[in-house]
Structures are given as structure tokens and as C-alpha cells.
Scaffold this motif. Structure first.
Motif, PDB file in Angstrom:
ATOM      1  N   PHE A   1       0.283   4.422  -2.592  1.00  0.00           N
ATOM      2  CA  PHE A   1       0.051   5.816  -2.222  1.00  0.00           C
ATOM      3  C   PHE A   1       1.165   6.739  -2.703  1.00  0.00           C
ATOM      4  O   PHE A   1       0.921   7.898  -3.034  1.00  0.00           O
TER       5      PHE A   1
ATOM      6  N   ILE B   1      -0.600   8.670   5.860  1.00  0.00           N
ATOM      7  CA  ILE B   1      -1.581   8.735   4.783  1.00  0.00           C
ATOM      8  C   ILE B   1      -2.949   8.980   5.413  1.00  0.00           C
ATOM      9  O   ILE B   1      -3.337   8.317   6.378  1.00  0.00           O
TER      10      ILE B   1
ATOM     11  N   GLY C   1      -6.339   9.422   1.098  1.00  0.00           N
ATOM     12  CA  GLY C   1      -5.195   9.056   0.269  1.00  0.00           C
ATOM     13  C   GLY C   1      -4.118  10.120   0.152  1.00  0.00           C
ATOM     14  O   GLY C   1      -3.069   9.873  -0.450  1.00  0.00           O
TER      15      GLY C   1
ATOM     16  N   TYR D   1      -4.749  11.615  -5.759  1.00  0.00           N
ATOM     17  CA  TYR D   1      -5.590  11.769  -4.568  1.00  0.00           C
ATOM     18  C   TYR D   1      -5.956  13.234  -4.333  1.00  0.00           C
ATOM     19  O   TYR D   1      -7.041  13.530  -3.822  1.00  0.00           O
TER      20      TYR D   1
ATOM     21  N   GLU E   1       0.826  -1.203   0.000  1.00  0.00           N
ATOM     22  CA  GLU E   1       0.000   0.000   0.000  1.00  0.00           C
ATOM     23  C   GLU E   1       0.864   1.258   0.000  1.00  0.00           C
ATOM     24  O   GLU E   1       0.476   2.279  -0.566  1.00  0.00           O
TER      25      GLU E   1
END
Length: 331
Positions: free
Chosen positions: A89, A273, A277, A96, A85
Motif C-alpha cells: 500500500f 488503509i 487502498g 489507488y 501488505e
């Protein structure tokens, strides 16, 4: 890529008490007269009065308060963001911010009228009497909550102001504003998509190298990955003219927004985060000085200071501590 909101999570521990401060002169007598870092005018004189107002200014932290914040942050390491993850990101952060501005448009943030108090130089150069050619670059303009308050009160015929953001959606919001269209036609206002940390060292559209008098970065640098800091500083040195200044405000270590993060939010030390996002880092004064002034350059520190606020939920009898950093750096 500006952001000032708090992660929507349960309230933090509120057993931490502020140190009482002395009062200062009325605000109206200080606007535009002091140097930056005039943080506020409501000081807690008696702890029994803490719930009489919604906020108190310039609240100092004690050792117990810092230790409690450290304990809450230590728990975040028990379940950080999973490795795959992290790559997700970090691969495309602009995505985002585009989503954020598509959802919120210009309605999320309030206009930053406090700039007149914290950075009065920005408003001195927009007066009718000040006719010196001046260029301002705002990085992370978002929907224009800093850009438009400055632009709307400008009377300096020789002013140029550039509004740049990582998000194309944010820039489109700025460009669609009637005030922007009018001032752009006059050669005053400009806006473009620009990555502060771009590795090619490219400058914002229509901006000449080393032409900027003031760079404004309000809650912007915290959105960068730490491995982008050096490139960002290098790019800043390419836009500022000799003697130009960076006006900086961002999140400080142990701010409420940091200690409230729960499991699955920690990317790496002091870097998180959010639920939407977007990323955020929490700085110390020493870090900022190292980032902008290390090894004798490229910038000199004029001042770095911490702005601590105590926010109060009077209905629930809760205390919430905010911690921001503010700085001025000179090329």
C-alpha cells in the motif's frame, strides 16, 4: 488526493452524549464577516430534541466519549495490516487514487460551497473590487469541487488559480471541464500532476517559486505517510510567498471514520488503509502545530480549531460523531 467519505462499516456505539451549546446569530448575517472557523449554526439545546434534526454543530466531547473511542481503536491493534501488505500500500499510493477517480469521476464529492463561510478570504480576493494580483494553489484538487466554485465566481482579472493533484486521472478530469479550458486560455486556470511530498522539491508546472498567496489543503495532508510530513512542509515553504497562508482542513483524532475501522486496516498509530487502498491519518491540534510550526518555522500558526459534529440517523435512532480539524498557517 482529497477524500471525505466514511468507511462503509457497521455503526459505532452511540451512547455518547453531547454538551449543550448556546445559539449564535443567523447564518445569513455572518457569511464573509467572521474570521474562519464559523463551523455551523444548529446547536442542541435540549437532549430530548437530539433526533429532531439530522445534524448538530460544535458538539463537545466528554471523558466517557473519549474513553469509548480509545477502546474501539485499541481493538484495531489486535489485527493490524500485515507487514507485506503495508509495503504494498505504501509503495505506490497514487495507483489507488487513480483507481478511485476512474471509478467515481466527478460524481463522488459535492462542491464545497461552505468555503465561503469557513475561509471568506478566498472569496474576497475573487471580487471585482479586489484587483490585487493573487495566486491560489489548491493541493489535492480531485475533480475540482473546491477549484471550480472559486473559479466560477471569480471577477478579479488579476487572479491565477492552480489545481494540483497526486492523481493524473483527477487532473485529467479537471482539464476536460469546459470552464477550465476557457479560463486556462485567459491565463487564469492551471492544473498539473504534483506530489506534495516529492523528495526533489519540484514545484507544480507553470508555478514560480514563492509566488502563492493562498494554499488550500482540504482532506489532503491525511493521505501522506507520517514520514512524508517534513518534506511536504518543506515543499510548501517553496511555493508560498512571504506572508502567504495555508488554509487547512482534515480529519481529527477519534473521528467516526477512525473508530469505525475494523481488523486489517491499521497501518500504524492513527494511520489506516481504506477498503479502496487509499490511506488516511487522524490528527490532533498539537500534532498540526508541531508539523507546521516546530522549531520556530517555517510557518506561524494563525489559528487551529476543532470542528465537532453530531450526525443523527433518525430512523435507526443512532448518533454518529464527526471530528475535523481546521487551521490557518502563515509563511
Amino acid at each position: 488526493m482529497t477524500s471525505e467519505f466514511i468507511e462503509s462499516t457497521p455503526d459505532v456505539d452511540t451512547a455518547l452524549d453531547p454538551i449543550i451549546k448556546e445559539t449564535k446569530p443567523p447564518l445569513d448575517s455572518r457569511i464573509g464577516k467572521d474570521a474562519p472557523f464559523v463551523f455551523g449554526q444548529r446547536f442542541l439545546q435540549n437532549e430530548n430534541d437530539v433526533f429532531n434534526h439530522n445534524a448538530w454543530d460544535n458538539v463537545e466531547w466528554g471523558e466517557e466519549q473519549i474513553n469509548q473511542a480509545k477502546e474501539m481503536i485499541a481493538k484495531q491493534y489486535e489485527e493490524p495490516v500485515r507487514d507485506y501488505e503495508k509495503s504494498l500500500f505504501n509503495a505506490n499510493p497514487a495507483k489507488y487514487w487513480d483507481i478511485f477517480y476512474k471509478q467515481n469521476k466527478e460524481n463522488f464529492f459535492k462542491d464545497r460551497n461552505w468555503l465561503k463561510i469557513e475561509f471568506p478570504l478566498l472569496f474576497e480576493v475573487t471580487t471585482k473590487e479586489y484587483q490585487e494580483p493573487t495566486t491560489i494553489l489548491e493541493i489535492g484538487c480531485g475533480a475540482g469541487n473546491t477549484f471550480f466554485p472559486i473559479l466560477s465566481q471569480n471577477e478579479n482579472e488579476n487572479l491565477k488559480i492552480f489545481a494540483c493533484d497526486y492523481s493524473k486521472v483527477a487532473v485529467d478530469l479537471v482539464k476536460s471541464n469546459e470552464i477550465f479550458e476557457l479560463q486556462h486560455d485567459k491565463g487564469v486556470a492551471y492544473s498539473s500532476v504534483w506530489d506534495l511530498a516529492n523528495e526533489q522539491g519540484e514545484l507544480p508546472e507553470d508555478l514560480e517559486p514563492n509566488s502563492v498567496d493562498f494554499v488550500i489543503m482540504i482532506f489532503v495532508f491525511s493521505a501522506l505517510h507520517p514520514n512524508q510530513w517534513n518534506q511536504a512542509v518543506s515543499n510548501l515553504s517553496k511555493v508560498l510567498k512571504p506572508g502567504g497562508q495555508i488554509l487547512f482542513r482534515d480529519y481529527g483524532r477519534y473521528d467516526l471514520a477512525q473508530v469505525r475501522f475494523k481488523k486489517g486496516r491499521l497501518l500504524q498509530d492513527n494511520f489506516y488503509i481504506r477498503g479502496d487502498g487509499t490511506r488516511v491519518y487522524f490528527f490532533t491540534e498539537e500534532e498540526l502545530e508541531t508539523i507546521f510550526c516546530k522549531d520556530g518555522g517555517p510557518f506561524n500558526k494563525i489559528k487551529i480549531a476543532t470542528d465537532r459534529r453530531l450526525l443523527v440517523n433518525r430512523k435507526k435512532q443512532l448518533k454518529m460523531y464527526r471530528n475535523w480539524l481546521q487551521g490557518v498557517f502563515k509563511a
